[in-house]
Scaffold this motif. Structure first.
Motif, PDB file in Angstrom:
ATOM      1  N   THR A  85       0.838  -1.194   0.000  1.00  0.00           N
ATOM      2  CA  THR A  85       0.000   0.000   0.000  1.00  0.00           C
ATOM      3  C   THR A  85       0.873   1.245   0.000  1.00  0.00           C
ATOM      4  OG1 THR A  85      -1.766   1.208   1.159  1.00  0.00           O
ATOM      5  CG2 THR A  85      -0.133   0.067   2.523  1.00  0.00           C
ATOM      6  N   ASP A  90      -5.822   1.824   0.249  1.00  0.00           N
ATOM      7  CA  ASP A  90      -5.927   0.846  -0.826  1.00  0.00           C
ATOM      8  C   ASP A  90      -4.757  -0.125  -0.731  1.00  0.00           C
ATOM      9  OD1 ASP A  90      -8.224   2.132  -2.237  1.00  0.00           O
ATOM     10  OD2 ASP A  90      -6.763   3.755  -2.454  1.00  0.00           O
ATOM     11  N   VAL A  92      -3.118  -3.949  -2.044  1.00  0.00           N
ATOM     12  CA  VAL A  92      -3.177  -4.975  -3.076  1.00  0.00           C
ATOM     13  C   VAL A  92      -2.377  -6.186  -2.606  1.00  0.00           C
ATOM     14  CG1 VAL A  92      -3.459  -3.318  -4.953  1.00  0.00           C
ATOM     15  CG2 VAL A  92      -1.168  -4.068  -4.302  1.00  0.00           C
ATOM     16  N   TYR A  93      -2.663  -7.330  -3.195  1.00  0.00           N
ATOM     17  CA  TYR A  93      -1.941  -8.545  -2.870  1.00  0.00           C
ATOM     18  C   TYR A  93      -1.769  -9.368  -4.141  1.00  0.00           C
ATOM     19  CZ  TYR A  93      -6.225 -11.377  -3.198  1.00  0.00           C
ATOM     20  OH  TYR A  93      -7.356 -12.007  -3.649  1.00  0.00           O
ATOM     21  N   LEU A 106      -4.334  -8.120  -7.100  1.00  0.00           N
ATOM     22  CA  LEU A 106      -5.735  -7.802  -6.897  1.00  0.00           C
ATOM     23  C   LEU A 106      -5.870  -6.836  -5.727  1.00  0.00           C
ATOM     24  CD1 LEU A 106      -7.311 -11.378  -7.158  1.00  0.00           C
ATOM     25  CD2 LEU A 106      -7.279  -9.611  -8.944  1.00  0.00           C
ATOM     26  N   GLN A 107      -6.944  -6.079  -5.730  1.00  0.00           N
ATOM     27  CA  GLN A 107      -7.214  -5.196  -4.596  1.00  0.00           C
ATOM     28  C   GLN A 107      -7.715  -6.019  -3.419  1.00  0.00           C
ATOM     29  OE1 GLN A 107     -10.356  -2.300  -5.097  1.00  0.00           O
ATOM     30  NE2 GLN A 107      -9.413  -0.891  -3.644  1.00  0.00           N
ATOM     31  N   GLU A 109      -9.969  -6.895  -0.501  1.00  0.00           N
ATOM     32  CA  GLU A 109     -11.356  -6.572  -0.161  1.00  0.00           C
ATOM     33  C   GLU A 109     -11.647  -6.959   1.282  1.00  0.00           C
ATOM     34  OE1 GLU A 109     -13.867  -8.536  -2.950  1.00  0.00           O
ATOM     35  OE2 GLU A 109     -13.243  -7.280  -4.646  1.00  0.00           O
ATOM     36  N   GLN A 203       0.834   0.806  -5.725  1.00  0.00           N
ATOM     37  CA  GLN A 203      -0.329   1.632  -5.460  1.00  0.00           C
ATOM     38  C   GLN A 203      -1.470   1.205  -6.363  1.00  0.00           C
ATOM     39  OE1 GLN A 203       0.257   5.781  -6.263  1.00  0.00           O
ATOM     40  NE2 GLN A 203       0.955   5.475  -8.361  1.00  0.00           N
ATOM     41  N   TYR A 204      -2.679   1.318  -5.826  1.00  0.00           N
ATOM     42  CA  TYR A 204      -3.890   0.959  -6.569  1.00  0.00           C
ATOM     43  C   TYR A 204      -4.675   2.235  -6.831  1.00  0.00           C
ATOM     44  CZ  TYR A 204      -8.347  -1.289  -7.723  1.00  0.00           C
ATOM     45  OH  TYR A 204      -9.502  -1.688  -8.345  1.00  0.00           O
ATOM     46  N   GLN A 205      -4.946   2.493  -8.086  1.00  0.00           N
ATOM     47  CA  GLN A 205      -5.676   3.709  -8.443  1.00  0.00           C
ATOM     48  C   GLN A 205      -6.484   3.465  -9.707  1.00  0.00           C
ATOM     49  OE1 GLN A 205      -3.200   7.148  -9.244  1.00  0.00           O
ATOM     50  NE2 GLN A 205      -4.768   8.546  -8.521  1.00  0.00           N
ATOM     51  N   GLY A 207      -8.478   1.166 -10.556  1.00  0.00           N
ATOM     52  CA  GLY A 207      -8.445  -0.189 -11.055  1.00  0.00           C
ATOM     53  C   GLY A 207      -7.103  -0.629 -11.609  1.00  0.00           C
ATOM     54  N   VAL A 209      -2.863  -1.139 -10.999  1.00  0.00           N
ATOM     55  CA  VAL A 209      -1.773  -1.272 -10.039  1.00  0.00           C
ATOM     56  C   VAL A 209      -0.487  -0.792 -10.698  1.00  0.00           C
ATOM     57  CG1 VAL A 209      -0.430  -2.874  -8.621  1.00  0.00           C
ATOM     58  CG2 VAL A 209      -2.897  -3.202  -8.887  1.00  0.00           C
TER      59      VAL A 209
END
Length: 286
Positions: A85, A90, A92-93, A106-107, A109, A203-205, A207, A209
């Motif tokens: 992160t 946000d 991700v893994y 993937l994000q 959840e 970073q996730y933004q 949709g 990565v």
């Protein structure tokens, strides 16, 4: 003149690392945790000041000597997995690795795979002039870390703190500046064909990565230091607190999957983590 006080926040976290996927270089672990806190009070003449902690906020705030961190994950968070992160919002893994390399992400959840707990903190004071505030720092004088079977787990760990839910207040801290041996380090995060280095995270933004600069900072940057006759304060506090105002403190603990120290070498590792806060009083005019 500055008056100072401190209170202990004891977060005792025992981490049992359990390797789940033989083909993956990331380690999964299960966590059990017990937390206790205590308060310390400063008094000068007619002025009183107490740093208070509570497991509940609002009208339910109750300062107690032992306050449990309330886990607020939407999942049980009993199985944790390395994540990445840039903002503590946000995560991700990587669901799997191919030939030892993580290239699909993937994000996260429902706040799976990392620990998220919450406490409430207040600087309760009377007799002080208007505009008086308290700067909040960390204090390692009695030891930040309790017992660790090895330091390997701590090198890949991150501690995130967010006050009052404001992303602008988010601080991500590295618990140690030590690194594991080269044989225990892995560089296996790949984005757009490029392998990330030790100073990068994901970073996730919208949709997507992508790679970003690691925002984590040395814990020493927010930690007071002491000599026999003086106190040295960091250049900036974790938080500047108004007196008698309740602040929400969200606590994140996770493994930064892009850290080269996040490898199978941390499996079956254990650590106890202890945090202490230190407050410096800033008096207003009048």
């Amino acid at each position: 003149m500055k008056n100072v006080f401190r209170t202990w926040f004891l977060g005792i976290t025992t981490i049992f690392a359990l390797l789940t996927f033989g083909a993956a270089t990331y380690a999964w672990f299960t966590s059990n945790r017990a937390v206790s806190t205590s308060t310390a009070t400063a008094r000068t003449g007619e002025e009183t000041l107490e740093l208070q902690l509570s497991s509940q906020g609002g009208s339910s705030f109750q300062s107690v000597e032992t306050a449990a961190i309330t886990q607020v994950n939407q999942t049980t968070a009993t199985q944790l997995m390395p994540v990445s992160t840039v903002n503590l919002s946000d995560f991700v893994y990587s669901p799997a690795t191919v030939d030892g390399m993580a290239s699909a992400f993937l994000q996260v959840e429902n706040e799976q795979y990392y620990y998220h707990g919450r406490l409430y903190i207040r600087a309760q004071g009377t007799g002080w002039s208007d505009g008086t505030t308290v700067n909040l720092y960390l204090d390692q004088s009695d030891g930040l870390l309790g017992e660790a079977s090895s330091g390997a787990l701590l090198t890949a760990s991150r501690l995130g703190l967010v006050f009052d839910g404001a992303t602008s207040s988010a601080v991500i801290l590295r618990l140690t500046e030590d690194e594991n041996s080269q044989s225990q380090q892995v560089y296996n995060t790949v984005i757009n064909g490029q392998t990330l280095g030790s100073n990068q995270v994901l970073q996730y933004q919208n949709g997507t990565v992508s790679a970003a600069t690691d925002p984590s900072q040395p814990i020493a940057d927010y930690t007071v230091s002491f000599t026999s006759d003086s106190i040295s304060l960091p250049s900036r506090p974790l938080l500047t607190m108004n007196l008698n105002q309740i602040y929400t403190l969200d606590i994140y603990f996770y493994l930064e999957g892009c850290d080269p120290d996040c490898s199978d070498g941390i499996s079956q590792d254990m650590a106890d983590i202890h945090l202490a806060f230190f407050g410096a009083l800033n008096q207003g005019e009048g």
